[in-house]
Motif scaffolding. Structure first.
Motif, mmCIF file in Angstrom:
data_model
loop_
_atom_site.group_PDB
_atom_site.id
_atom_site.type_symbol
_atom_site.label_atom_id
_atom_site.label_comp_id
_atom_site.label_asym_id
_atom_site.label_seq_id
_atom_site.Cartn_x
_atom_site.Cartn_y
_atom_site.Cartn_z
ATOM 1 N N VAL A 184 0.872 -1.174 0.000
ATOM 2 C CA VAL A 184 0.000 0.000 0.000
ATOM 3 C C VAL A 184 0.907 1.221 0.000
ATOM 4 O O VAL A 184 1.826 1.309 0.821
ATOM 5 C CB VAL A 184 -0.929 0.028 1.229
ATOM 6 N N VAL A 185 0.686 2.129 -0.931
ATOM 7 C CA VAL A 185 1.464 3.357 -1.007
ATOM 8 C C VAL A 185 0.677 4.468 -0.330
ATOM 9 O O VAL A 185 -0.486 4.726 -0.689
ATOM 10 C CB VAL A 185 1.778 3.726 -2.470
ATOM 11 N N ILE A 186 1.316 5.113 0.644
ATOM 12 C CA ILE A 186 0.637 6.119 1.466
ATOM 13 C C ILE A 186 1.481 7.386 1.540
ATOM 14 O O ILE A 186 2.664 7.336 1.863
ATOM 15 C CB ILE A 186 0.383 5.588 2.890
ATOM 16 N N ASP A 187 0.861 8.526 1.237
ATOM 17 C CA ASP A 187 1.519 9.822 1.409
ATOM 18 C C ASP A 187 1.164 10.378 2.779
ATOM 19 O O ASP A 187 -0.018 10.426 3.153
ATOM 20 C CB ASP A 187 1.068 10.807 0.331
ATOM 21 N N VAL A 188 2.192 10.790 3.510
ATOM 22 C CA VAL A 188 2.002 11.307 4.865
ATOM 23 C C VAL A 188 2.533 12.730 4.957
ATOM 24 O O VAL A 188 3.677 12.998 4.570
ATOM 25 C CB VAL A 188 2.729 10.422 5.902
ATOM 26 N N CYS A 189 1.712 13.636 5.447
ATOM 27 C CA CYS A 189 2.199 14.966 5.786
ATOM 28 C C CYS A 189 2.414 14.994 7.290
ATOM 29 O O CYS A 189 1.473 14.957 8.077
ATOM 30 C CB CYS A 189 1.232 16.067 5.378
ATOM 31 N N TRP A 190 3.702 14.989 7.681
ATOM 32 C CA TRP A 190 4.071 14.950 9.096
ATOM 33 C C TRP A 190 4.334 16.362 9.596
ATOM 34 O O TRP A 190 4.621 17.283 8.831
ATOM 35 C CB TRP A 190 5.311 14.081 9.300
ATOM 36 N N ASP A 191 4.221 16.510 10.906
ATOM 37 C CA ASP A 191 4.362 17.816 11.554
ATOM 38 C C ASP A 191 5.268 17.640 12.771
ATOM 39 O O ASP A 191 4.948 16.900 13.697
ATOM 40 C CB ASP A 191 2.973 18.311 11.965
ATOM 41 N N VAL A 192 6.423 18.305 12.762
ATOM 42 C CA VAL A 192 7.364 18.207 13.881
ATOM 43 C C VAL A 192 7.495 19.538 14.628
ATOM 44 O O VAL A 192 8.501 19.820 15.250
ATOM 45 C CB VAL A 192 8.754 17.733 13.409
ATOM 46 N N SER A 193 6.445 20.353 14.568
ATOM 47 C CA SER A 193 6.497 21.656 15.228
ATOM 48 C C SER A 193 6.658 21.529 16.742
ATOM 49 O O SER A 193 7.155 22.455 17.401
ATOM 50 C CB SER A 193 5.236 22.466 14.909
ATOM 51 N N LYS A 194 6.256 20.390 17.294
ATOM 52 C CA LYS A 194 6.378 20.181 18.741
ATOM 53 C C LYS A 194 7.540 19.259 19.096
ATOM 54 O O LYS A 194 7.650 18.799 20.230
ATOM 55 C CB LYS A 194 5.070 19.618 19.290
ATOM 56 N N VAL A 195 8.418 19.005 18.115
ATOM 57 C CA VAL A 195 9.559 18.114 18.327
ATOM 58 C C VAL A 195 10.850 18.924 18.424
ATOM 59 O O VAL A 195 11.086 19.828 17.624
ATOM 60 C CB VAL A 195 9.679 17.097 17.170
ATOM 61 N N ASP A 196 11.660 18.604 19.407
ATOM 62 C CA ASP A 196 12.992 19.189 19.530
ATOM 63 C C ASP A 196 13.984 18.039 19.645
ATOM 64 O O ASP A 196 13.626 16.917 20.005
ATOM 65 C CB ASP A 196 13.085 20.085 20.763
ATOM 66 N N VAL A 197 15.248 18.317 19.323
ATOM 67 C CA VAL A 197 16.322 17.340 19.478
ATOM 68 C C VAL A 197 17.420 17.995 20.294
ATOM 69 O O VAL A 197 17.890 19.081 19.953
ATOM 70 C CB VAL A 197 16.868 16.865 18.115
ATOM 71 N N LEU A 198 17.797 17.349 21.388
ATOM 72 C CA LEU A 198 18.772 17.909 22.323
ATOM 73 C C LEU A 198 20.089 17.154 22.248
ATOM 74 O O LEU A 198 20.119 15.954 21.981
ATOM 75 C CB LEU A 198 18.228 17.840 23.753
ATOM 76 N N ASP A 199 21.191 17.866 22.506
ATOM 77 C CA ASP A 199 22.495 17.210 22.564
ATOM 78 C C ASP A 199 22.762 16.721 23.983
ATOM 79 O O ASP A 199 21.873 16.769 24.844
ATOM 80 C CB ASP A 199 23.602 18.141 22.058
ATOM 81 N N ARG A 200 23.977 16.271 24.237
ATOM 82 C CA ARG A 200 24.312 15.707 25.547
ATOM 83 C C ARG A 200 24.098 16.697 26.685
ATOM 84 O O ARG A 200 23.758 16.321 27.808
ATOM 85 C CB ARG A 200 25.774 15.248 25.563
ATOM 86 N N SER A 201 24.300 17.980 26.398
ATOM 87 C CA SER A 201 24.178 19.009 27.440
ATOM 88 C C SER A 201 22.753 19.502 27.613
ATOM 89 O O SER A 201 22.483 20.329 28.482
ATOM 90 C CB SER A 201 25.090 20.198 27.098
ATOM 91 N N GLY A 202 21.834 19.009 26.767
ATOM 92 C CA GLY A 202 20.449 19.445 26.850
ATOM 93 C C GLY A 202 20.140 20.641 25.973
ATOM 94 O O GLY A 202 19.047 21.209 26.050
#
Length: 206
Positions: free
Chosen positions: A141-159
């Motif tokens: 099944v081929v599915i197109d997804v529009c994802w939203d990462v507005s509430k996602v952050d990525v932190l390093d070792r120090s935060g």
């Protein structure tokens, strides 16, 4: 076989999208542009009573994509979580690529906060050809997804956040969801096999 895989910024911590080439896994990758046996309309939610095998496949693959996002979010957020859990939602080249990227980000001390939202989900095609699973001819099944990462952050070792201020909050990726165990498990055997980032106007972030 080489595949271009759509992977979200939490996989790299820096860019919104990473188009990654990776070798396939133990399963032969399904054809990227297989002829669909049917093309159902957009299906943002699973139908409670699928009226045909194609409708059932569409609903089950849609649920598999949602589970894929949930599991990847969890594994990016919890460094102690077992990466083997990816096998429950991904297979083939997508499994190899996302496992490698999450493992690499863990080695670099990166951690995700927040969760990815699916703003739109459109089923593009359903192909129930299960004639030769060893050669990659399995239901897809081929599915197109529009994802939203507005509430996602990525932190390093120090935060400290390592997400670029120029990162777009939303975008589209086309996923091929395959079922290598269709004969035995037509409902629960669906896994994300490949992904391709799409160059089109993203849906609005939430």
């Amino acid at each position: 076989m080489m595949n271009r895989l759509g992977l979200i910024s939490w996989a790299t911590g820096i860019l919104m999208l990473a188009a990654v080439s990776a070798c396939g896994g133990s399963d032969t990758d399904p054809p990227a542009t297989a002829q669909p046996s049917s093309a159902p309309p957009s299906s943002p939610t699973a139908s409670p009573s699928p009226s045909s095998p194609s409708d059932a496949a569409s609903a089950n693959a849609t649920e598999a994509v949602r589970s894929y996002f949930t599991v990847v979010d969890q594994l990016r957020s919890e460094s102690a979580a077992d990466l083997k859990k990816l096998k429950s939602v991904a297979t083939s080249a997508q499994l190899n690529a996302v496992t490698t990227l999450i493992d690499r980000s863990r080695d670099e001390g990166q951690r995700q906060t927040g969760t990815t939202a699916i703003n739109e989900l459109k089923v593009q095609s359903v192909n129930l050809d299960n004639s030769d699973p060893k050669a990659g001819k399995v239901p897809t099944v081929v599915i197109d997804v529009c994802w939203d990462v507005s509430k996602v952050d990525v932190l390093d070792r120090s935060g400290k956040s390592i997400v670029s201020p120029d990162r777009p909050d939303a975008g589209w990726t086309r996923y091929t969801v395959a079922n290598y165990d269709y004969a035995a498990d037509p409902t629960g055997g669906w896994r994300v096999a490949t992904g391709q980032d799409l160059k089109q106007t993203p849906c609005a972030a939430s």
